[in-house]
Design a protein around this motif. Structure first.
Motif, short mmCIF file in Angstrom:
data_model
loop_
_atom_site.label_atom_id
_atom_site.label_comp_id
_atom_site.label_asym_id
_atom_site.label_seq_id
_atom_site.Cartn_x
_atom_site.Cartn_y
_atom_site.Cartn_z
N ASN A 25 0.88 -1.17 0.00
CA ASN A 25 0.00 0.00 0.00
C ASN A 25 0.91 1.22 0.00
O ASN A 25 1.95 1.21 0.65
CB ASN A 25 -0.92 0.05 1.23
N SER A 77 -6.47 1.99 3.21
CA SER A 77 -5.42 1.16 2.60
C SER A 77 -4.12 1.92 2.39
O SER A 77 -3.20 1.41 1.78
CB SER A 77 -5.90 0.60 1.27
N LEU A 85 -5.50 -2.97 6.69
CA LEU A 85 -6.64 -3.22 5.83
C LEU A 85 -6.93 -4.72 5.83
O LEU A 85 -6.08 -5.52 5.44
CB LEU A 85 -6.37 -2.76 4.40
N THR A 87 -7.74 -7.87 4.46
CA THR A 87 -7.93 -8.43 3.12
C THR A 87 -8.12 -9.94 3.11
O THR A 87 -8.39 -10.49 2.06
CB THR A 87 -6.76 -8.06 2.19
N THR A 112 -13.96 -3.65 1.28
CA THR A 112 -13.59 -4.74 0.37
C THR A 112 -14.73 -5.71 0.10
O THR A 112 -14.53 -6.70 -0.59
CB THR A 112 -12.41 -5.52 0.97
#
Length: 130
Positions: A25, A77, A85, A87, A112
């Motif tokens: 990121n 992010s 973040l 994920t 997300t």
């Protein structure tokens, strides 16, 4: 280019062409192999915004006699804490999570399509939003 972005190997498939572009990121610090749940615990315990929100929840719970304290966090992010973040649900098995004192529910939403929820009684669960 932006910080944290690097060019990788060429793509071997001639029909696709191009190259791999890799980025954790932009401007995110390296987690230095600290497990995800430990980084999250450190963020909640030390950073100004979550500490402020947890203190506010404690004051409001005392004034209103609330039995539960929910903290809902939108996780970005980018920036210093962009590596938080969420994920993958598998990250929530990496390390030991220490919730702020008195917090009963934590919601992590990174935009997300799913949200991770922690409950003091039962731990982490995965919720789809779409």
């Amino acid at each position: 280019m932006f910080p944290g972005i690097e060019f990788r190997d060429l793509i071997d498939d001639p029909e696709r062409g191009g190259f791999w572009l890799s980025s954790l990121n932009a401007a995110v610090r390296d987690p230095e192999d600290v497990p995800y749940l430990e980084r999250l615990s450190a963020y909640l315990a030390a950073e100004e915004r979550p500490v402020h929100h947890v203190a506010k929840l404690a004051r409001e719970a005392a004034a209103l006699g609330a039995q539960r304290r929910h903290l809902y966090l939108l996780v970005a992010s980018a920036g210093q804490w962009g590596d938080l973040l969420p994920t993958s649900p598998s990250w929530f098995t990496d390390g030991t999570f220490t919730a702020p004192e008195g917090l009963t529910d934590l919601w992590l939403d990174g935009g997300t399509g799913y949200i991770m929820r922690w409950r003091r009684e039962s731990g982490w669960t995965y919720l789809e939003t779409g």
